[in-house]
Design an enzyme around this catalytic site. Structure first.
Site, mmCIF file in Angstrom:
data_model
loop_
_atom_site.group_PDB
_atom_site.id
_atom_site.type_symbol
_atom_site.label_atom_id
_atom_site.label_comp_id
_atom_site.label_asym_id
_atom_site.label_seq_id
_atom_site.Cartn_x
_atom_site.Cartn_y
_atom_site.Cartn_z
ATOM 1 N N HIS A 82 0.819 -1.217 0.000
ATOM 2 C CA HIS A 82 0.000 0.000 0.000
ATOM 3 C C HIS A 82 0.854 1.268 0.000
ATOM 4 O O HIS A 82 0.353 2.346 -0.309
ATOM 5 C CB HIS A 82 -0.909 -0.024 1.226
ATOM 6 C CG HIS A 82 -2.326 0.405 0.978
ATOM 7 N ND1 HIS A 82 -2.938 0.422 -0.253
ATOM 8 C CD2 HIS A 82 -3.267 0.841 1.848
ATOM 9 C CE1 HIS A 82 -4.180 0.836 -0.132
ATOM 10 N NE2 HIS A 82 -4.407 1.110 1.135
ATOM 11 N N ASN A 102 -7.021 6.469 3.516
ATOM 12 C CA ASN A 102 -8.430 6.765 3.234
ATOM 13 C C ASN A 102 -8.778 8.237 3.323
ATOM 14 O O ASN A 102 -9.866 8.635 2.903
ATOM 15 C CB ASN A 102 -9.327 5.961 4.171
ATOM 16 C CG ASN A 102 -9.225 4.470 3.921
ATOM 17 O OD1 ASN A 102 -8.542 4.018 3.002
ATOM 18 N ND2 ASN A 102 -9.887 3.695 4.754
ATOM 19 N N ASP A 157 -0.752 2.401 -5.390
ATOM 20 C CA ASP A 157 -0.850 0.973 -5.661
ATOM 21 C C ASP A 157 -2.186 0.628 -6.312
ATOM 22 O O ASP A 157 -3.184 1.279 -6.064
ATOM 23 C CB ASP A 157 -0.713 0.188 -4.352
ATOM 24 C CG ASP A 157 -1.797 0.538 -3.356
ATOM 25 O OD1 ASP A 157 -2.645 -0.325 -3.055
ATOM 26 O OD2 ASP A 157 -1.820 1.691 -2.858
ATOM 27 N N ASN A 192 -9.424 3.572 -1.964
ATOM 28 C CA ASN A 192 -9.969 4.580 -1.051
ATOM 29 C C ASN A 192 -9.161 5.868 -0.999
ATOM 30 O O ASN A 192 -9.715 6.944 -0.777
ATOM 31 C CB ASN A 192 -10.135 3.994 0.349
ATOM 32 C CG ASN A 192 -11.270 3.001 0.402
ATOM 33 O OD1 ASN A 192 -12.229 3.086 -0.354
ATOM 34 N ND2 ASN A 192 -11.149 2.030 1.284
#
Length: 188
Positions: free
Chosen positions: A19, A66, A92, A113
């Site tokens: 991530h 997020n 990613d 997100n």
């Protein structure tokens, strides 16, 4: 002026995870062009440099993935940057195999997100580099997958991708025609 954004999660426990590939790209680019004066600003870590006749701002949002848009919108508004041509976001993408890259000039969040948060703040018209991290085996395993680390063989592909991303970011600074960059690097 150009704003280059790498997405990830802050904290040592997230370093080198799938991530955080956006953070890795920003760090590698910063090291490559000599940016070392990072400061806390815009709910992120920001480095600035004059490079090839352009002022470059490198941003790693520290809001957690997020909420990335909270950081990005502050920088965009402060510098009065046009998102359609003067920012690029590296992040990613599970829908791409490891070793694949895709540049897009606009589009949906595709389930990401961090991108969803940015779109909610500045709209969907901004260039982006999607870095393939492959899919998890199941929906339930997705969180553990994106927060996991690359295997040794995957790391080789990712390191190769980071080298290509440096070239893309370098060209992004000087090339007015972003479609030309997209056509050049979206061949894989």
């Amino acid at each position: 002026m150009k704003l280059i954004i790498g997405l990830g999660n802050p904290g040592k426990e997230y370093k080198d995870t799938r991530h955080n590939i956006g953070f890795a790209a920003i760090k590698k680019f910063a090291d490559d062009i000599g940016v070392s004066n990072f400061k806390n600003k815009f709910k992120g870590i920001v480095g600035e440099i004059n490079y090839k006749g352009e002022k470059l701002i490198l941003l790693q949002p520290q809001t957690f993935m997020n909420l990335s848009g909270n950081s990005v919108v502050e920088a965009v508004n402060f510098y009065k940057i046009n998102p359609e041509k003067d920012i690029i976001v590296v992040y990613d993408d599970m829908d791409l195999d490891i070793g694949k890259l895709r540049i897009r000039l606009k589009g949906s969040a595709g389930g990401h997100n961090g991108i969803k948060s940015i779109i909610s703040h500045i709209g969907d018209k901004f260039p982006r580099i999607k870095v393939g991290i492959g899919k998890s085996k199941s929906r339930e395993a997705t969180v553990n997958y994106v927060l996991g680390r690359f295997s040794k063989s995957e790391r080789e592909d990712i390191d190769e991708n980071l080298t290509v991303i440096l070239k893309i970011l370098d060209e992004f600074v000087t090339e007015e025609n972003l479609e030309k960059i997209m056509c050049k690097y979206n061949k894989k």
